[in-house]
Scaffold this motif. Sequence first.
Motif: not given
Length: 166
Positions: A42, A44, A117, A143
């Motif tokens: 994911v 950031e 996410r 996840e």
Amino acid sequence: MVAKAIASANESRVRSQKNGSFALPRLAEGEYDIRISAPGYVTEHRMLDMKVRRHAPSEIDLGDITLKSAGSVSGQVSDRYGRPVPGALIAYLDGAVAKTTDVHSDSSGVFSVQGLRPGRYLFYATHPVLGDGQSRRPHRIFEGENTPDILIRFDKAMPVTENNSR
């Protein structure tokens, strides 16, 4: 891992070193959206405000940034009779925020969305003939895992043509 610094029309990309650290080129005064990404993870974001200072530090520490393994979903888009809907654009609600993708269902109505996410999502699709369709309930994404069997259904029927009547 790749880090991007984006400020208005300017964009810089750098790759991390083996130890995970990275250095952006000298940034001019302004506000930057720093995006850290790697395949299968994911992305950031960190906001960085570069104000002019008399004694600006040569290094700015953004702190430890740990990327989470991305989740994914796969499923099918169908019309009110369960027939596959090709070419539907897939989107989702992340909390109260609508997010679009560049994913379209294939000729069998199948789709796959990567890079999600962990969290709860409601999936929907838009189609030029059928309008909007959605999944019947929110789906939990974990996840690093794929959540299969997401069904997005339109209330309308796909027009029958010679190609899809067989």
